[in-house]
Design an enzyme around this catalytic site. Structure first.
Site, PDB file in Angstrom:
ATOM      1  N   LYS A  48       0.838  -1.200   0.000  1.00  0.00           N
ATOM      2  CA  LYS A  48       0.000   0.000   0.000  1.00  0.00           C
ATOM      3  C   LYS A  48       0.876   1.254   0.000  1.00  0.00           C
ATOM      4  O   LYS A  48       2.079   1.184   0.217  1.00  0.00           O
ATOM      5  CB  LYS A  48      -0.931  -0.013   1.211  1.00  0.00           C
ATOM      6  CG  LYS A  48      -0.235  -0.037   2.556  1.00  0.00           C
ATOM      7  CD  LYS A  48      -1.243  -0.125   3.695  1.00  0.00           C
ATOM      8  CE  LYS A  48      -0.533  -0.151   5.043  1.00  0.00           C
ATOM      9  NZ  LYS A  48      -1.484  -0.169   6.173  1.00  0.00           N
ATOM     10  N   TYR A 270      15.713  30.925   4.924  1.00  0.00           N
ATOM     11  CA  TYR A 270      14.514  31.604   5.398  1.00  0.00           C
ATOM     12  C   TYR A 270      14.549  31.821   6.908  1.00  0.00           C
ATOM     13  O   TYR A 270      14.911  30.927   7.667  1.00  0.00           O
ATOM     14  CB  TYR A 270      13.266  30.790   5.037  1.00  0.00           C
ATOM     15  CG  TYR A 270      12.933  30.794   3.569  1.00  0.00           C
ATOM     16  CD1 TYR A 270      12.617  31.981   2.911  1.00  0.00           C
ATOM     17  CD2 TYR A 270      12.922  29.615   2.837  1.00  0.00           C
ATOM     18  CE1 TYR A 270      12.310  31.992   1.563  1.00  0.00           C
ATOM     19  CE2 TYR A 270      12.609  29.610   1.494  1.00  0.00           C
ATOM     20  CZ  TYR A 270      12.306  30.803   0.852  1.00  0.00           C
ATOM     21  OH  TYR A 270      11.998  30.812  -0.484  1.00  0.00           O
TER      22      TYR A 270
END
Length: 385
Positions: A48, A270
Site C-alpha cells: 500500500k 529563510y
C-alpha cells in the site's frame, strides 16, 4: 538534469535533483529473510501507499513468487491488474460501496470485510461475474477496524454459505502494540484472537505484521503480513534493519549544487534560522519538502556525502536543504548527498526528525525519479504514483 563547468576542476559536472535508487537485490534478500523467519507460513506482501514510496507496480512485478499482495484502496488494486500483475491481491480496507463489488470480483481481488454493512452488501450482491475469496477482520482490541468477536462465527457461516464467496474466508486481526513486544496489550489481543478462531476450526488465520513476525508474537497462524521489513526497515523503535538481517531498498539522493564560504555571524536561509558560529562552508543539496523531505527536520539532521555525515542547517525549503561542510571543506560541486539509504539508515533520520520511517518513505513525492537497480546495474525507471 543539468550540467555546468567549474574552473576549479575543469571537468564536466553532472548535477541532478532528487532521485531514489531502488535496490531490487535488497528487496529479494529481505523477502528471503522474511520467509526464513516465517517458516512455512504464507506471505502477504504489503504494497500500500505506493509500496511505501518504492513504486507500486514495479515492486509488485518483481515479487513474482509472492503468495499474495496487500493494498489499501481499490484504485491501487486495479492499477496492479492494469499493469499485468496476476498475483492474488488482498484489499485491506475492503470496498467502500456496493458498486465496487462486481469490479473486484471481475478482477479477482479479495476484499477484507470489517463491518456488518460490507458483509450484507456482499451477501446481497446479484449477478457477480464470479465468486470471490474474502478475508474477515476481527477487532481484538485495536478498536479501529474489525467485527466484534460475538459476530465472527455468524458472519463466517453466512459467507461460507453464500454463492458469492468461494473457499475458506481468512480470519485476520491486527496488533496495536507489536512494535513493543512486551506490551501487555499483545497478549490480550492474542487471547481474543484465539477465542475467535477456536469456534472456526477450519478457518485460515492471519495475525502477524512485520513487528509481530520478528518478535515471534503469533507463531501459530497461517499468513504473515510484512510491510516495513520488506523494504529493509526495522519495525522496532530504536532499531535498524541490519539488526534483523535486512537491507534498505531505497537510497534517496540528490546533488550538491552549490558550495560557498560563510563568515562567522552570517545567517542562512529563510528566517535567518541558523547563524554561522565560525567561518565555515555550506553546501546546497537539491532536495526539499517538495520532494518529500521533511520540512520540520531540525538543525543537525544528518546528511551523508562522500563517506561522511554533515549536519543540516537552516530551514528546509521546497527544493533545497543546506548542510554545513565545515571550515576544512572537502566536498565538491556535483557530489551526491544521501538523505537515507545503505550508509544512513532511514530509522536514524526519522528518529532525529521526530517521526517514523513509514512517514518518510511514504512521503517521497511524485517528482522524485525512481531508478530500479539489480546489484549495481540500472534495470529501468519506474513510476512514482
Amino acid at each position: 538534469m543539468t550540467t555546468s563547468l567549474t574552473s576549479k576542476r575543469h571537468e564536466l559536472i553532472v548535477m541532478r535533483p532528487a532521485w531514489a535508487d531502488i535496490d531490487l537485490g535488497a528487496l529479494h534478500h529481505n523477502l528471503k529473510t522474511i520467509r526464513t523467519q516465517a517458516g512455512k507460513k504464507r506471505v502477504l506482501a504489503i504494497l500500500k501507499a505506493n509500496a511505501y514510496g518504492h513504486g507500486l507496480s514495479r515492486i509488485a512485478q518483481e515479487l513474482q513468487d509472492i503468495d499474495a499482495i496487500g493494498v489499501a484502496r481499490v484504485d491501487e488494486a486495479l492499477q496492479l491488474r492494469n499493469a499485468g500483475v496476476t498475483q492474488p491481491i488482498v484489499l485491506l480496507e475492503g470496498f467502500f460501496e456496493a458498486k465496487q463489488i462486481p469490479v473486484l470480483a471481475a478482477s479477482n481481488i479479495q476484499p477484507v470485510l470489517h463491518t456488518k454493512h460490507q458483509v450484507n452488501q456482499l451477501l446481497q450482491a446479484d449477478n457477480l461475474p464470479q465468486a470471490m475469496r474474502v478475508w474477515i477482520k476481527v477487532d481484538t482490541g485495536m478498536h479501529r477496524l474489525g467485527l466484534n468477536l460475538e459476530d465472527v462465527e455468524r458472519v463466517y457461516t453466512q459467507l461460507k454459505g453464500s454463492r458469492n464467496v468461494v473457499g475458506e474466508p481468512v480470519i485476520m486481526s491486527h496488533f496495536a502494540c507489536a512494535d513493543e513486544p512486551a506490551h501487555p496489550q499483545n497478549q490480550v489481543q492474542l487471547a481474543r484472537y484465539a477465542q475467535a478462531v477456536k469456534v472456526l476450526p477450519e478457518s485460515v488465520t492471519s495475525m502477524a505484521n512485520s513487528a509481530a513476525l520478528f518478535a515471534s508474537l503469533a507463531p501459530d497462524y497461517d499468513w504473515v503480513r510484512p510491510g516495513l521489513s520488506l523494504y529493509g526497515i526495522s519495525p522496532f523503535p530504536g532499531g535498524v534493519g541490519r539488526e534483523l538481517a535486512l537491507q534498505p531498498v531505497m537510497n534517496l539522493q540528490a546533488s550538491l549544487i552549490s558550495i560557498r564560504k560563510i563568515n562567522q555571524g552570517e545567517s542562512v536561509g529563510y528566517g535567518a534560522a541558523w547563524t554561522a558560529p565560525h567561518d565555515t562552508w555550506i553546501g546546497i543539496v537539491a532536495i526539499g519538502y517538495g520532494d518529500g523531505y521533511p520540512r520540520h527536520a531540525p538543525q543537525g539532521t544528518p546528511v551523508w556525502i562522500n563517506g561522511k555525515e554533515y549536519p543540516l542547517v537552516g530551514r528546509v525549503a521546497m527544493d533545497m536543504i543546506t548542510v554545513e561542510l565545515g571550515p576544512h571543506m572537502s566536498a565538491q560541486l556535483g557530489d551526491t548527498a544521501q538523505l537515507w539509504g545503505p550508509d544512513l539508515a532511514v530509522e536514524r533520520v526519522a528518529e532525529t526528525v521526530g517521526t517514523i520511517p513509514y512517514e518518510l518513505l511514504c512521503n517521497v513525492a511524485r517528482r522524485v525519479n525512481l531508478h530500479y537497480i539489480d546489484g549495481h546495474d540500472v534495470s529501468g525507471l519506474g513510476e512514482v504514483s
